[in-house]
Scaffold this motif. Sequence first.
Motif, PDB file in Angstrom:
ATOM      1  N   GLY A 188       0.720  -1.094  -0.164  1.00  0.00           N
ATOM      2  CA  GLY A 188       0.001   0.065   0.020  1.00  0.00           C
ATOM      3  C   GLY A 188       0.812   1.143  -0.114  1.00  0.00           C
ATOM      4  O   GLY A 188       1.772   1.250   0.610  1.00  0.00           O
ATOM      5  N   GLN A 228      -5.891   2.760   0.846  1.00  0.00           N
ATOM      6  CA  GLN A 228      -4.917   2.591  -0.002  1.00  0.00           C
ATOM      7  C   GLN A 228      -4.674   1.038  -0.014  1.00  0.00           C
ATOM      8  O   GLN A 228      -3.473   0.505  -0.655  1.00  0.00           O
ATOM      9  N   LYS A 229      -5.397   0.180   0.448  1.00  0.00           N
ATOM     10  CA  LYS A 229      -5.141  -1.452   0.144  1.00  0.00           C
ATOM     11  C   LYS A 229      -6.112  -1.973  -0.843  1.00  0.00           C
ATOM     12  O   LYS A 229      -6.037  -2.521  -2.141  1.00  0.00           O
ATOM     13  N   SER A 287      -6.325  -3.522   5.804  1.00  0.00           N
ATOM     14  CA  SER A 287      -5.650  -4.231   4.898  1.00  0.00           C
ATOM     15  C   SER A 287      -6.535  -5.445   4.580  1.00  0.00           C
ATOM     16  O   SER A 287      -6.218  -6.139   3.419  1.00  0.00           O
TER      17      SER A 287
END
Length: 363
Positions: A9, A198-199, A178
């Motif tokens: 990420g 952002q994963k 995540s």
Amino acid sequence: MTIYNFSAGPAVLPKKVLEKAQAEFLNYNHSGMSVMELSHRSKEFDDIIQDAEALLRELMQIPDNYKVLFLQGGASTQFSMLPLNLAKGKKAYYVVAGSWGKKAYTEAVKLSQTIDFEPVLLATSEDSNFDHIPAIPEDGIDPEAAYVHVTTNNTIEGTSLYDLPDTKGVPIVADMSSNILAVNYNVSDFGMIYAGAQKNIGPAGVTIVIIREDLLNNEPALSSMLDYRIQADNHSLYNTPPTFGIYMAKLVFEHVKELGGVAQMEKVNRQKSGLLYDFIDQSDFYSSPVKQATDRSVANIPFVTPNTDLDKAFNQAADEAGFKNIKGHRSVGGMRASLYNAFPIEGVEALLAFMKDFEEEHQ
């Protein structure tokens, strides 16, 4: 040369989503403007953020008595927002099963020096370098406690919490950064869920918060920007939100829905990760640092060779072969394959072929 991005990420995004964003980049929905130029008060953006929320609610089956917030500051800001809003005058329990859980607990301890609450370390596996999910004691939890904080997936160490503890009614708060949308959790089992985007969701810059309405603070928090109720009352528009990131999240939600939803994503993720785990298990050359197979993450898979010199050689050769960002986190070394929703199964198959060749060359 085909490039496969194993980054933990910011991570790989679906090609279909990127192509749609590219097509709409200069002229969103016949507005004559890019999404990045739209006012967050415009009808166009209002439609975007409402659609994003509706899609996320559908994908995760979020009950009506939960608020969905699109915030900024990353999941790390939630380490502070959480006790500031929920824990005043109470105990707050922390399960520390990885580096990010430790950071959340450390931040709580720091805040407790100035804010009246008591952070309690409920369980940890730090003494064995976080190689497993620790047993979580269910007896002795104060029924008046604010929450029990867990991290559902440990990005660095490659472990996941699948079975939640029985906290006897004390709300469970989860950092799901995540493996949100990658594992099919029941939202109603949690008091609050938060996740950096952002994963599995989109570009860095958006933080998702899903919070049960009865947990919204009644007293003002230290700062309006750090106040869940203010953010909820203003529908995530108290200030200018990360508009492009929310738009990208909406496109990802649409894509996940088209693919069959979260249950289907988990099925595919278990298939992808299973290929790599099976290969590692049958190998005398590669090994997994995760102690128990039941704790293995489907999102982040660390592995090592017989020694650090070979790890270094593997990372260099893998990078040259197009397997990018597979080097393990600097705190643990080795390798790490992050197989988020958007990562293709073809990339796993290509990695296995490379690993086999590397083993034969260096065995």
